[in-house]
Design a protein around this motif. Structure first.
Motif, short mmCIF file in Angstrom:
data_model
loop_
_atom_site.label_atom_id
_atom_site.label_comp_id
_atom_site.label_asym_id
_atom_site.label_seq_id
_atom_site.Cartn_x
_atom_site.Cartn_y
_atom_site.Cartn_z
N ARG A 208 0.85 -1.18 0.00
CA ARG A 208 0.00 0.00 0.00
C ARG A 208 0.89 1.23 0.00
O ARG A 208 2.09 1.15 0.26
CB ARG A 208 -0.91 -0.01 1.23
N ASP A 210 1.42 3.66 1.97
CA ASP A 210 2.16 3.99 3.18
C ASP A 210 3.02 2.83 3.65
O ASP A 210 3.59 2.89 4.74
CB ASP A 210 1.21 4.44 4.29
N ARG A 251 -4.08 5.05 0.85
CA ARG A 251 -4.99 3.92 0.71
C ARG A 251 -5.41 3.68 -0.73
O ARG A 251 -5.94 2.61 -1.04
CB ARG A 251 -6.22 4.14 1.59
N SER A 252 -5.20 4.67 -1.59
CA SER A 252 -5.56 4.51 -3.00
C SER A 252 -4.42 3.93 -3.83
O SER A 252 -4.62 3.60 -5.00
CB SER A 252 -5.96 5.86 -3.60
N ARG A 254 -1.45 1.19 -4.78
CA ARG A 254 -0.94 -0.17 -4.67
C ARG A 254 0.26 -0.30 -5.61
O ARG A 254 0.18 0.10 -6.77
CB ARG A 254 -1.98 -1.21 -5.02
N GLU A 307 -9.14 -9.03 -4.05
CA GLU A 307 -9.79 -7.88 -3.40
C GLU A 307 -11.26 -7.75 -3.77
O GLU A 307 -11.94 -6.85 -3.27
CB GLU A 307 -9.05 -6.59 -3.77
#
Length: 374
Positions: A208, A210, A251-252, A254, A307
């Motif tokens: 992700r 972060d 969070r957006s 990957r 997902e």
């Protein structure tokens, strides 16, 4: 009531801008567009002058279009270079022009933000605004069905069609479940490609936004920039953009990183919302057979299945995606050209081009690898 111009998204709050968005697609968010500006990826010096259009009534923001004044046509993915060349030969200025789009992102999404009544007022004020500002025309790229219905009502706007290839998750349990829907020969081809990469010792890890260290972001950017360097071009995005986006929209994001014998070798940078995975950038440090297909396509398909995402948009163009199960998807853009002679000539061309695109979309379906009847 008034049409307003913003030379930077910093002039409006994220709360006010994001309140106009109809969904959670990341490319439209205030944080994404502002990161492009503040990182220096979008700036007047490289031909992207921010010029977002707003429509306010009694001080209340009712509608908006993310936009830019352009002095070239690079980074748009709806190619009008031939129109610009024809204008140059005829002595007609084509630049500057106004573009309603997301820079460097050929992704269909909302462009006409806000309620329909206010959007119509904004669009009706746009032609006069173009003449007043010395712009040759306006272009709105990769529009949604909502915008297409509105644009069809606008006089003198020309519709252009394009073709992309998207993969759809039809409730697959895993990748093998997807393979089982393919014709035998195609199924063997995809399985062989994956096995070839894995048997070479490559491993893949997803992160992700972060979850990456700065040195890993350095690697991501090096790979991204290398895809332009091998073509003798400069990358559109700056290194700072990736750090800003990781801070503001973790969070957006990957990222899948491929390693070989413990050393990073390739990466694919993606964004996602609640429905779709968007493959944006890829790169590698050296060429490895079939690594591109695994990193950019099969890993993304695996991720979407795991997902529960419905769609995987792996980027523009690429007919090679067809044999890997990516289905043809028609895209729409709209063009207002101030010069009447240019408008007529382009209109005639687009009439023929649209028929060609529709025809190829039908033919492309015959090249899909799915068992007939699926």
């Amino acid at each position: 009531m008034s049409l307003l111009h913003l030379s930077s998204l910093a002039e409006i709050s994220a709360v006010e801008w994001d309140a106009l968005l109809p969904d959670d697609q990341p490319f439209l968010r205030h944080a994404f567009l502002l990161s492009l500006e503040e990182s220096g990826s979008v700036r007047p010096e490289n031909g992207w002058q921010s010029d977002h259009l707003l429509w306010r009534e009694n001080g209340v923001l009712r509608a908006a279009i993310p936009g830019y004044r352009k002095r070239h046509s690079r980074g748009e993915y709806v190619f009008d270079h031939a129109w610009a060349d024809a204008c140059q030969r005829a002595g007609i200025p084509y630049y500057p022009k106004w573009l309603g789009a997301i820079p460097f992102s050929p992704v269909t999404g909302a462009r006409l933000l806000g309620d329909e009544d206010a959007v119509l007022k904004l669009l009706s004020a746009l032609p006069d605004n173009l003449y007043e500002n010395g712009l040759s025309g306006a272009h709105i790229n990769f529009t949604t069905p909502f915008a297409n219905q509105i644009m069809q009502q606008q006089p003198d706007w020309l519709e252009r069609l394009g073709l992309q290839y998207h993969w759809h998750n039809k409730g697959y349990r895993d990748f093998q479940d997807f393979l089982d829907t393919l014709m035998s020969r195609k199924r063997k081809q995809l399985r062989k490609e994956r096995e070839q990469v894995m048997s070479s010792g490559f491993e893949f890890s997803w992160y992700r936004g972060d979850g990456l260290r700065e040195d890993q972001w350095d690697f991501v950017y090096t790979c991204y920039a290398n895809t332009y360097a091998v073509r003798g071009q400069r990358p559109y995005l700056t290194r700072h953009f990736f750090s800003l986006l990781a801070e503001r929209m973790p969070r957006s994001i990957r990222v899948v990183i491929s390693t070989l014998q413990g050393q990073p070798a390739a990466m694919a940078f993606c964004l996602m919302d609640g429905n779709t995975l968007y493959g944006r950038y890829w790169g590698c440090l050296a060429e490895f057979d079939r690594l591109h297909f695994e990193t950019c396509f099969y890993q993304g398909m695996d991720f979407a299945i795991a997902e529960g995402l419905q769609r995987f948009d792996a980027g523009a163009q690429g007919e090679h995606k067809l044999v890997r199960g990516f289905e043809p998807h028609i895209t729409h853009s709209w063009h207002y050209l101030c010069h009447p002679g240019l408008r007529d000539a382009v209109g005639d061309f687009l009439l023929q081009e649209r028929e060609g695109v529709r025809g190829w979309a039908i033919e492309a379906r015959d090249a899909l690898p799915y068992r007939r009847g699926d």
